[in-house]
Design a protein around this motif. Structure first.
Motif, mmCIF file in Angstrom:
data_model
loop_
_atom_site.group_PDB
_atom_site.id
_atom_site.type_symbol
_atom_site.label_atom_id
_atom_site.label_comp_id
_atom_site.label_asym_id
_atom_site.label_seq_id
_atom_site.Cartn_x
_atom_site.Cartn_y
_atom_site.Cartn_z
ATOM 1 N N SER A 142 0.844 -1.196 0.000
ATOM 2 C CA SER A 142 0.000 0.000 0.000
ATOM 3 C C SER A 142 0.872 1.236 0.000
ATOM 4 N N GLU A 174 0.804 5.469 1.038
ATOM 5 C CA GLU A 174 0.174 6.606 1.684
ATOM 6 C C GLU A 174 0.901 7.875 1.271
ATOM 7 N N GLU A 218 -3.155 10.570 3.315
ATOM 8 C CA GLU A 218 -4.193 9.982 2.466
ATOM 9 C C GLU A 218 -3.721 8.643 1.932
ATOM 10 N N LYS A 219 -4.491 7.602 2.188
ATOM 11 C CA LYS A 219 -4.193 6.285 1.657
ATOM 12 C C LYS A 219 -4.767 6.179 0.251
ATOM 13 N N THR A 230 -5.656 3.751 -1.717
ATOM 14 C CA THR A 230 -6.773 2.843 -1.981
ATOM 15 C C THR A 230 -8.105 3.399 -1.481
ATOM 16 N N ASP A 231 -8.078 4.397 -0.575
ATOM 17 C CA ASP A 231 -9.333 4.988 -0.108
ATOM 18 C C ASP A 231 -10.045 5.744 -1.212
ATOM 19 N N LYS A 235 -13.606 4.421 -3.863
ATOM 20 C CA LYS A 235 -15.053 4.540 -3.760
ATOM 21 C C LYS A 235 -15.504 5.520 -4.827
#
Length: 939
Positions: free
Chosen positions: A471, A473, A487-488, A490-491, A494
């Motif tokens: 991952s 960030e 802020e990650k 993968t977030d 959505k």
């Protein structure tokens, strides 16, 4: 058009062709100029080619097919015919084709560039309405990221010269064409410029003779010399170049982690980031199943001896605890055993005998079937590492990539596929695509390059434990309140769905007039709407699809692949206008392994001047992922947590295509679904544009109607004839785990130099506490005590080598005792390995291979005359007769001091020998005593 028959394959044709009455003719290529500029780890290349139309008649359409290196992004295309200059603009594929067809039908000169859907590294250009007796000047500019060359520890620039033969048949009608007229020949120039403060150690080509200028580039040849600049040139009197041109640049600190942020030159609030590194970390090795998938097709005839030699090193270097098998393939495939066997004396002896009998006798190249059989045949309860060695290519790359994507995902991290391309005409698109889909890495070796070092590095990659859950960030500059925004990436997955297109039922009004079931005004068509327009230029092929929002941050590759020491990894981030406009200050890379979490934070450097290069590289990587069945949209979810792929099963493939087109048009990057069209109207479109869009143009495919099947066909770019300070990966949280005693196995080494016996302090007594070796310090064969080694943290520095690692100044073979294999596995054995067949040993590599063949399965060497002759130490082993442990230490020391340049070849067999010595229980003091004795014989 002239023709050349490859010594190992079918006849291939190439170049700029047109068809008259079903007969193919070729425009002679009279000149080629290639100019590449290497900036750190990226390159920008401009190709200028001149073709001649000697005919007195105009040509309605000419098709020019050529290769480019896998993953590059074409950023500019121009075509000059007489006084007319055409520039290309990016459009959706069908729209581009319609625009081109309309221009040609009006009698205008036009150009269309497309990527072949079947192969990502094959492009073609259509040129319409070429005047008689005119020259055609084609100029293509592309950017790309450069591979790390593990053999030379430098960056590798490749200029493909012809398309690798595709397995299949070639219609005889394709072989007809005039001879080429060669005049000015080929000129290739590569300028190198790296960051000031670093320096270029050397520039070399393993494929062609080149002239090198250190200190200046070709564009600034009169400037004061600087050690961070260089230039290399190749000039030939012919326009035919029979193999890929490869240039290797040896520089300092090429693997240091970097994160570079670029602001787009004209797209508002658009930014892109490049994260690149050559990892340096070490974890204890695993005990997987390893299957070598070896190409034995007819085209491998010239490469079989090299393949046999490499597989011998593979087999002799495997550690006890793994299971292994060998799959041979061509038109068919066979396995050495029905299932992989445990590594033992008997199994390795049988495998070596099997490999000795290899020949290029398996017919064609059915790569897909062999890989599928290998994966289906694997054990399900242990990790499986597949090593593909091939010189061939297939047309259906997409089918193979999709299969590997699915199998790797189903394995939940227990399957990896590595690829080694062998030979001068290998398809980079195939081997790189296999590695991307297989979560491994790819390497290429040309006919004039050493192979064994690279396959050993592949083996090290296969033996490294699987790391998962990568991952990223992004940390931003502190705001006025002093808090830090994190802020990650993968977030951002959505996505919002348009309420108008999510399948809502149309509202029916009670007062609406009913629609008649029989309306005579509709005629016999039965439709209630006007027929679709034949003009496809403005039609939106995706108008019927549900609209979805774009992630604020798009990461490519979306799923970060496994990181391997010695193999460069690059990750891109595209920040949309909807993302925060704060300035990123660092990125944090995280992953998990069975040995603990891993982490690296890299500061972000911001490029002062706006630009497009990183955006173009990021966009091409994102499009490539979508073409190969991966990317952010495959993992995107709606607000309810349901995946977009599951929600729109029947439309998802079109949604993937639409996303690729969106990225391509926005950043002017071509691909499978996005083409470049060059017509007269582009001049007006460019002038009327509000932005300053760079005019791009990647390449097009051969017309289905005119070009039949292209199986077994090759085309050439150069051929007028057919070709043949940051610590990395430290477990986070609490104290660091014990430093593994096998850490030197997987660590990249600094450039190695041969060393004398006097340059190393080989042993340190275990009776007194000794400090850990400092970066670059010399080490010992058995120097540090186990307790001292265990005190080291699992940390690797980028400003220097890790404790115990190999340094440019030399050092011992082993600074800590190896515990990677149980001591019982290396118990003394009275059996004697068979002596190798005597042959003339001309090079150090020959001597190392002979020494490897003489090593016993358990890891020891015993005294014999041939062994001492190889080392040039005729009086070393007696009388009196020396013991096997004494001779084994002698060989290890000889390898370390005399064969340091071949360390990549013998490193794993040396590890095996050290494990055997440890199993004897002699103790470090006794081993130190033996080493002091053997040093006296090595000068």
């Amino acid at each position: 058009m002239s023709y050349r028959r490859s010594s190992n394959g079918p006849l291939h044709c190439c170049g700029c062709s047109y068809t008259v009455n079903h007969v193919k003719h070729y425009l002679p290529q009279v000149q080629l100029d290639a100019h590449a500029t290497i900036l750190s780890n990226t390159s920008r290349t401009t190709l200028k080619q001149t073709f001649s139309n000697p005919s007195s008649d105009p040509i309605k359409q000419c098709i020019y097919t050529f290769p480019l290196y896998d993953g590059v992004s074409v950023v500019a295309f121009t075509c000059r015919i007489a006084s007319r200059i055409l520039k290309g603009l990016v459009k959706e594929r069908s729209k581009a084709k319609a625009t081109y067809d309309k221009a040609v039908s009006r009698g205008e000169t036009a150009g269309l560039l497309e990527q072949l859907p079947e192969a990502s590294d094959v492009f073609s250009t259509r040129l319409g309405n070429i005047p008689a007796n005119q020259e055609v000047h084609v100029e293509i500019t592309y950017v790309g990221e450069l591979k790390h060359d593990a053999e030379a520890d430098g960056i590798r620039h490749t200029l493909p010269t012809h398309i690798a033969p595709r397995y299949g048949s070639l219609p005889n009608s394709r072989l007809e064409g005039p001879s080429a007229h060669e005049t000015n020949g080929i000129s290739i120039t590569v300028d190198v410029s790296i960051a000031e403060g670093s320096f270029i150690r050397g520039v070399q080509s393993p494929t062609h003779p080149i002239a090198v200028t250190m200190g200046n580039t070709s564009t600034f040849s009169t400037a004061d010399p600087a050690m961070h600049q260089a230039s290399a040139t190749l000039s030939l009197g012919s326009t035919e170049l029979e193999k890929d041109f490869v240039l290797i640049v040896l520089t300092k600190d090429t693997g240091i982690p970097k994160a570079v942020l670029e602001t787009h030159s004209h797209l508002p609030n658009q930014r892109a980031m490049l994260l690149t590194l050559v990892p340096q970390f070490s974890l204890p090795r695993s005990n997987p199943e390893i299957v070598f998938v070896a190409d034995r097709s007819g085209s491998m005839r010239g490469n079989i001896p090299t393949l046999i030699s490499a597989l011998k090193v593979f087999l002799k270097s495997l550690p006890v605890g793994v299971r292994f098998n060998v799959c041979s393939f061509g038109s068919d495939h066979t396995f050495l055993w029905p299932k992989s066997q445990a590594y033992s004396r008997d199994s390795v002896t049988e495998a070596l005998k099997h490999v000795e009998g290899f020949g290029a006798d398996y017919g064609g190249t059915e790569t897909f079937a062999a890989l599928k059989a290998t994966i289906n045949n694997r054990f399900q309860d242990i990790p499986c590492e597949v090593m593909l060695l091939t010189d061939g290519d297939i047309w259906d790359q997409g089918g193979l990539f999709t299969y590997l994507n699915d199998e790797v995902k189903k394995s939940t991290g227990n399957l990896r596929v590595f690829a080694l391309g062998i030979g001068d005409g290998v398809s980079h698109g195939l081997i790189e695509g296999v590695a991307r889909a297989g979560n491994g890495f790819a390497q290429t070796v040309n006919n004039d390059e050493k192979l064994d070092s690279k396959v050993i590095r592949m083996l090290k990659g296969g033996l490294s434990p699987h790391t998962t859950d990568y991952s990223l960030e992004v940390k931003y500059q502190d705001n006025d309140e002093g808090s830090e925004l994190v802020e990650k990436v993968t977030d951002a997955l959505k996505v919002m769905l348009s309420e108008e297109t999510v399948g809502a039922k149309p509202e029916v009004k009670e007062n609406d007039k009913p629609i008649s079931f029989f309306d005579a005004s509709t005629g016999q068509s039965g439709g209630t709407e006007k027929p679709p327009s034949a003009d496809n230029e403005k039609a939106d092929p995706f108008a019927h699809l549900p609209a979805i929002s774009v992630p604020r941050i798009m990461q490519s590759p979306h799923s970060i692949p496994s990181l391997f020491p010695f193999s460069r990894t690059s990750v891109y981030l595209l920040f949309s206008g909807e993302s925060t406009q704060k300035t990123p200050k660092s990125v944090v890379l995280r992953a998990k392994s069975e040995h603990g979490p891993l982490e690296l934070e890299i500061p972000v450097e911001t490029i002062a001047a706006p630009g497009q290069t990183i955006h173009q590289l990021a966009a091409r990587k994102a499009v490539q992922e979508l073409e190969e069945g991966r990317g952010w949209i495959y993992e995107a979810q709606d607000d309810s947590g349901k995946s977009i792929k599951e929600r729109y099963t029947g439309r998802f493939d079109e949604m993937v295509q639409r996303e690729a087109v969106r990225i391509g048009v926005q950043f002017q990057v071509g691909g499978k679904w996005c083409s470049f069209v060059a017509v007269k109207d582009n001049d007006k479109a460019e002038a009327d544009s509000d932005d300053d869009t760079t005019v791009l143009t990647p390449p097009s495919e051969v017309d289905e109607a005119e070009e039949d099947s292209d199986e077994a066909m090759g085309f050439g770019l150069f051929d007028n004839s057919p070709p043949k300070n940051t610590s990395m990966m430290m477990p986070s949280g609490g104290a660091a785990p014990p430093y593994p005693r096998t850490i030197t196995r997987y660590r990249r080494s600094a450039p190695r130099m041969k060393q004398s016996a006097k340059s190393s302090t080989l042993f340190k007594s275990t009776r007194s506490a000794a400090p850990a070796p400092s970066p670059g310090a010399t080490g010992a064969l058995f120097g540090s005590s186990p307790s001292a080694a265990m005190a080291q943290p699992m940390m690797v520095g980028y400003s220097g080598m890790a404790p115990g690692s190999r340094s440019g100044g030399g050092g011992g073979l082993m600074s800590t005792m190896s515990a990677s294999v149980p001591a019982a596995a290396y118990a003394p054995d009275d059996s004697t390995p068979p002596a190798p067949k005597k042959k003339k040993l001309e090079t150090d590599n020959d001597k190392v291979h002979a020494m490897i063949e003489m090593q016993d399965f358990d890891g020891w060497w015993e005294p014999n005359e041939q062994l001492t002759q190889i080392m040039g130490l005729s009086n070393a082993i007696g009388p009196p007769q020396r013991s096997k442990e004494w001779v084994t230490v002698l060989v290890l020391k000889w390898l370390d001091t005399k064969m340091a340049a071949e360390k990549d070849v013998w490193e794993l067999v040396a590890d095996k020998a050290k494990g055997w010595l440890e199993g004897l229980g002699l103790g470090v003091d006794r081993l130190m005593e033996i080493e002091r004795e053997v040093v006296l014989y090595i000068h």
